[in-house]
Design an enzyme around this catalytic site. Structure first.
Site, PDB file in Angstrom:
ATOM      1  N   ALA A  59      23.464  -1.480  25.781  1.00 38.62           N
ATOM      2  CA  ALA A  59      23.599  -0.032  25.887  1.00 38.62           C
ATOM      3  C   ALA A  59      22.512   0.604  26.741  1.00 38.62           C
ATOM      4  O   ALA A  59      22.759   1.605  27.417  1.00 38.62           O
ATOM      5  CB  ALA A  59      23.597   0.589  24.494  1.00 38.62           C
ATOM      6  N   PHE A  60      21.320   0.056  26.722  1.00 42.58           N
ATOM      7  CA  PHE A  60      20.230   0.641  27.489  1.00 42.58           C
ATOM      8  C   PHE A  60      20.527   0.610  28.984  1.00 42.58           C
ATOM      9  O   PHE A  60      20.043   1.466  29.732  1.00 42.58           O
ATOM     10  CB  PHE A  60      18.919  -0.102  27.184  1.00 42.58           C
ATOM     11  N   VAL A  84      26.026  -0.003  19.304  1.00 50.94           N
ATOM     12  CA  VAL A  84      24.683  -0.248  18.799  1.00 50.94           C
ATOM     13  C   VAL A  84      24.763  -0.102  17.283  1.00 50.94           C
ATOM     14  O   VAL A  84      25.242   0.913  16.774  1.00 50.94           O
ATOM     15  CB  VAL A  84      23.659   0.745  19.390  1.00 50.94           C
ATOM     16  N   HIS A  91      14.216   0.468  16.822  1.00 51.67           N
ATOM     17  CA  HIS A  91      14.818   0.118  18.115  1.00 51.67           C
ATOM     18  C   HIS A  91      16.154   0.846  18.315  1.00 51.67           C
ATOM     19  O   HIS A  91      16.432   1.362  19.395  1.00 51.67           O
ATOM     20  CB  HIS A  91      15.011  -1.402  18.179  1.00 51.67           C
TER      21      HIS A  91
END
Length: 156
Positions: A59-60, A84, A91
């Site tokens: 996802a980042f 996520v 995190h």
């Protein structure tokens, strides 16, 4: 009494070029989101040849890849898909917040609809519910929102 002028998007994907960006992390959930988005777009007139599926780690990375696709000028819209699931550390909070902000930034910077299909769930059960069981399929919803927004923007 007069009625206001109404602008609404038609759910017709014919002639569009769409990118779908999907994470590999939690792929057992994300693959269901991808399937829902592709099925939705095909049922609304978009041939598979007009779709590009881009697989990324997590996802980042969604904002960067969405930005690169938007900057290419090749696509009328993007569907961003991922999942996520909260763990024992903070995190989760950092990844979800930055991915969400980054995707929103791409939408505004490029005036390009990006369907937001990033699940942010507290448990695997919640993710499963949102990937095609009792919570619907958020991949479908992200594709639908993107398509309708494209068609609204065409009229503005």
């Amino acid at each position: 009494m007069t009625t206001p002028t109404t602008i609404a998007g038609q759910l017709n994907a014919q002639g569009l070029r769409i990118a779908i960006v999907a994470t590999r992390f939690n792929d057992f959930i994300v693959d269901r989101l991808v399937g829902g988005a592709v099925d939705y777009l095909e049922r609304h007139g978009l041939p598979a040849d007009n779709m590009t599926l881009v697989r990324i780690p997590g996802a980042f990375e969604l904002p960067l890849v969405c930005k690169k696709l938007a900057a290419s000028g090749k696509y009328d819209g993007i569907v961003a898909l991922g999942a996520v699931i909260r763990g024992a550390t903070p995190h989760f909070d950092y990844v979800c917040a930055e991915a969400s902000k980054g995707i929103a930034h791409v939408t505004l910077e490029y005036n390009l609809p990006v369907g937001f299909g990033l699940l942010t769930c507290d448990s695997i059960e919640q993710a499963i519910e949102r990937a095609g069981s009792k919570g619907g399929n958020k991949g479908v919803e992200a594709a639908a929102a993107m398509l309708e927004t494209i068609r609204v923007l065409e009229q503005l």
